[in-house]
Motif scaffolding. Structure first.
Motif, PDB file in Angstrom:
ATOM      1  N   LEU A  78      55.394 -77.568  68.504  1.00 55.54           N
ATOM      2  CA  LEU A  78      55.462 -79.063  68.363  1.00 55.54           C
ATOM      3  C   LEU A  78      56.314 -79.704  69.511  1.00 55.54           C
ATOM      4  O   LEU A  78      57.281 -79.250  69.522  1.00 55.54           O
ATOM      5  N   VAL A  79      55.665 -80.802  70.115  1.00 55.54           N
ATOM      6  CA  VAL A  79      56.386 -81.436  71.385  1.00 55.54           C
ATOM      7  C   VAL A  79      56.616 -82.840  70.731  1.00 55.54           C
ATOM      8  O   VAL A  79      55.624 -83.459  70.767  1.00 55.54           O
ATOM      9  N   ALA A 112      68.334 -77.510  52.006  1.00 55.49           N
ATOM     10  CA  ALA A 112      68.172 -78.112  50.628  1.00 55.49           C
ATOM     11  C   ALA A 112      66.478 -77.979  50.439  1.00 55.49           C
ATOM     12  O   ALA A 112      66.378 -77.927  49.460  1.00 55.49           O
ATOM     13  N   HIS A 113      65.888 -77.677  51.329  1.00 49.71           N
ATOM     14  CA  HIS A 113      64.277 -77.308  51.216  1.00 49.71           C
ATOM     15  C   HIS A 113      64.127 -75.753  51.213  1.00 49.71           C
ATOM     16  O   HIS A 113      62.858 -75.416  51.206  1.00 49.71           O
ATOM     17  N   GLY A 114      65.246 -74.946  51.178  1.00 48.14           N
ATOM     18  CA  GLY A 114      65.066 -73.575  50.666  1.00 48.14           C
ATOM     19  C   GLY A 114      64.761 -72.712  51.940  1.00 48.14           C
ATOM     20  O   GLY A 114      64.562 -71.394  51.831  1.00 48.14           O
ATOM     21  N   PHE A 115      65.224 -73.135  53.195  1.00 51.35           N
ATOM     22  CA  PHE A 115      65.460 -72.400  54.286  1.00 51.35           C
ATOM     23  C   PHE A 115      66.647 -71.977  54.656  1.00 51.35           C
ATOM     24  O   PHE A 115      67.758 -72.544  54.103  1.00 51.35           O
ATOM     25  N   ARG A 116      66.824 -70.789  55.359  1.00 52.84           N
ATOM     26  CA  ARG A 116      67.774 -70.377  56.064  1.00 52.84           C
ATOM     27  C   ARG A 116      68.004 -70.837  57.490  1.00 52.84           C
ATOM     28  O   ARG A 116      67.106 -71.010  58.298  1.00 52.84           O
ATOM     29  N   VAL A 117      69.095 -71.498  57.872  1.00 56.28           N
ATOM     30  CA  VAL A 117      69.350 -72.272  59.162  1.00 56.28           C
ATOM     31  C   VAL A 117      70.212 -71.641  60.032  1.00 56.28           C
ATOM     32  O   VAL A 117      71.579 -71.316  59.446  1.00 56.28           O
ATOM     33  N   ASN A 170      62.816 -85.252  60.495  1.00 56.94           N
ATOM     34  CA  ASN A 170      62.970 -84.309  59.603  1.00 56.94           C
ATOM     35  C   ASN A 170      61.636 -84.190  58.722  1.00 56.94           C
ATOM     36  O   ASN A 170      61.188 -82.815  58.516  1.00 56.94           O
ATOM     37  N   ALA A 171      61.095 -85.282  58.342  1.00 53.50           N
ATOM     38  CA  ALA A 171      59.756 -84.936  57.604  1.00 53.50           C
ATOM     39  C   ALA A 171      58.684 -84.340  58.666  1.00 53.50           C
ATOM     40  O   ALA A 171      57.866 -83.421  58.011  1.00 53.50           O
ATOM     41  N   ASP A 172      58.640 -84.645  59.764  1.00 54.94           N
ATOM     42  CA  ASP A 172      57.420 -84.310  60.581  1.00 54.94           C
ATOM     43  C   ASP A 172      57.788 -82.660  61.123  1.00 54.94           C
ATOM     44  O   ASP A 172      57.180 -81.932  61.320  1.00 54.94           O
ATOM     45  N   LEU A 173      58.987 -82.475  61.054  1.00 57.26           N
ATOM     46  CA  LEU A 173      59.532 -81.184  61.209  1.00 57.26           C
ATOM     47  C   LEU A 173      59.253 -80.104  60.186  1.00 57.26           C
ATOM     48  O   LEU A 173      58.624 -79.151  60.193  1.00 57.26           O
ATOM     49  N   LEU A 174      59.396 -80.693  58.774  1.00 57.99           N
ATOM     50  CA  LEU A 174      58.885 -79.831  57.797  1.00 57.99           C
ATOM     51  C   LEU A 174      57.528 -79.598  57.433  1.00 57.99           C
ATOM     52  O   LEU A 174      57.338 -78.830  57.294  1.00 57.99           O
ATOM     53  N   ALA A 175      56.725 -80.689  57.867  1.00 55.70           N
ATOM     54  CA  ALA A 175      55.234 -80.714  57.937  1.00 55.70           C
ATOM     55  C   ALA A 175      54.648 -79.684  58.970  1.00 55.70           C
ATOM     56  O   ALA A 175      53.941 -78.752  58.473  1.00 55.70           O
ATOM     57  N   ILE A 185      61.429 -69.430  63.329  1.00 55.59           N
ATOM     58  CA  ILE A 185      61.134 -70.713  64.185  1.00 55.59           C
ATOM     59  C   ILE A 185      62.139 -71.147  64.918  1.00 55.59           C
ATOM     60  O   ILE A 185      63.279 -71.383  64.392  1.00 55.59           O
ATOM     61  N   HIS A 186      61.990 -71.263  66.227  1.00 57.00           N
ATOM     62  CA  HIS A 186      63.162 -72.300  67.081  1.00 57.00           C
ATOM     63  C   HIS A 186      62.925 -73.500  67.382  1.00 57.00           C
ATOM     64  O   HIS A 186      61.689 -73.729  67.808  1.00 57.00           O
ATOM     65  N   ALA A 187      63.757 -74.291  67.177  1.00 54.49           N
ATOM     66  CA  ALA A 187      63.715 -75.782  67.359  1.00 54.49           C
ATOM     67  C   ALA A 187      64.938 -76.088  68.343  1.00 54.49           C
ATOM     68  O   ALA A 187      66.040 -75.822  68.229  1.00 54.49           O
ATOM     69  N   GLY A 188      64.744 -76.933  69.589  1.00 56.13           N
ATOM     70  CA  GLY A 188      65.678 -77.210  70.647  1.00 56.13           C
ATOM     71  C   GLY A 188      65.541 -78.772  70.853  1.00 56.13           C
ATOM     72  O   GLY A 188      64.462 -79.204  71.087  1.00 56.13           O
ATOM     73  N   HIS A 189      66.677 -79.210  71.011  1.00 59.24           N
ATOM     74  CA  HIS A 189      66.541 -80.811  71.565  1.00 59.24           C
ATOM     75  C   HIS A 189      67.252 -80.852  72.944  1.00 59.24           C
ATOM     76  O   HIS A 189      68.353 -80.030  73.392  1.00 59.24           O
TER      77      HIS A 189
END
Length: 276
Positions: free
Chosen positions: A220-221, A47-52, A267-272, A92-96
């Motif tokens: 970002l950790v 919704a914020h314009g990214f490809r996921v 999500n807000a912190d990830l976006l920032a 950008i890579h994000a992992g949980h």
């Protein structure tokens, strides 16, 4: 959505949503789940314009239930297969959780991909199991016990984890969501018992110290201080110290499953971070 076949013949399921020319975020899920665990993030960033992009790890979700290759080297190479198939180098890579280990191992093992930033959330690095060099880790018999419970009654085990410590639903005053619990169970039971059994060794005994030390990009950790699955003091805090360019965010009272139950904040912190 589709599949890519790896060099050793494993079919890896992936999701690829959004405009082809948009900036890309590639999500890596935790054990024993699937790419579905990123619903809250993928819809938000779309919704914020990214490809996921997100994939199901081998033996998990809709990917092939092969009996072997359930280790971080294969996991990282499977990521490379998805990246190369989709042409999303430089994402950008994000992992949980386990996915955080997969992210750092991928970046270190595949330096040909110019990853600009990364995020690890409630992640297992640098090393979960207790050793002489990692005195703050958890005893190996903890992980042996997880394997024993999985082998004895996986269906019950996969209910007890989300109904209890994963989302902090065992804490006084917590309000469990039956939908979230059932969705965790659904994702887990889609996968292979063999992959999940071996995956416990992969996430608990892989030492990511050298991977973390090699990484120079901003990372970002993110970790909750009430994480009952991956205690933050021996994971997020130590990872941030080993990384050369890290930002550490500790969330008071947040559980291991904070990307789901605290999605608005995460999500807000990830976006920032992604936009910084």
């Amino acid at each position: 959505m589709g599949y890519v076949t790896t060099k050793d013949g494993v079919e890896i399921f992936y999701k690829d949503w959004g405009p082809r020319d948009a900036p890309v975020i590639h999500f890596h899920h935790g054990w024993p789940l699937s790419s579905d665990d990123w619903d809250a993030q993928m819809l938000f960033f779309l919704a914020h314009g990214f490809r996921v992009v997100a994939h199901d790890r081998r033996g998990h979700g809709r990917s092939s239930q092969v009996w072997d290759g359930h280790d971080m080297d294969h996991y990282a190479d499977d990521v490379a297969a998805v990246v190369n198939h989709l042409g999303v180098q430089g994402a950008i890579h994000a992992g949980h959780s386990t996915g955080g280990g997969e992210v750092v191992h991928y970046i270190a093992r595949h330096p040909e991909d110019p990853v600009p930033k990364a995020v690890i959330i409630s992640a297992v690095p640098p090393l979960m199991v207790k050793t002489a060099n990692n005195p703050g880790g958890l005893p190996k018999d903890v992980f042996d016990g997880l394997q024993a419970q999985l082998a004895a009654n996986r269906a019950q085990f996969y209910h007890d984890i989300p109904a209890g410590p994963f989302y902090g639903y065992n804490r006084p005053g917590a309000t469990p969501s039956e939908g979230i619990i059932r969705n965790w169970w659904r994702q887990g039971m889609m996968g292979s018992a063999k992959a999940h059994y071996d995956g416990i060794v992969a996430f608990s005994q892989t030492d990511f110290t050298k991977d973390l030390e090699r990484i120079t990009i901003p990372v970002l950790v993110m970790h909750g201080d009430d994480d009952q699955i991956v205690p933050y003091e021996n994971s997020g805090v130590l990872s941030a110290q080993l990384l050369k360019n890290s930002t550490l965010k500790i969330y008071p009272g947040f559980s291991h499953g904070m990307p789901t139950v605290n999605a608005d904040t995460i999500n807000a912190d990830l976006l920032a971070f992604v936009r910084s």
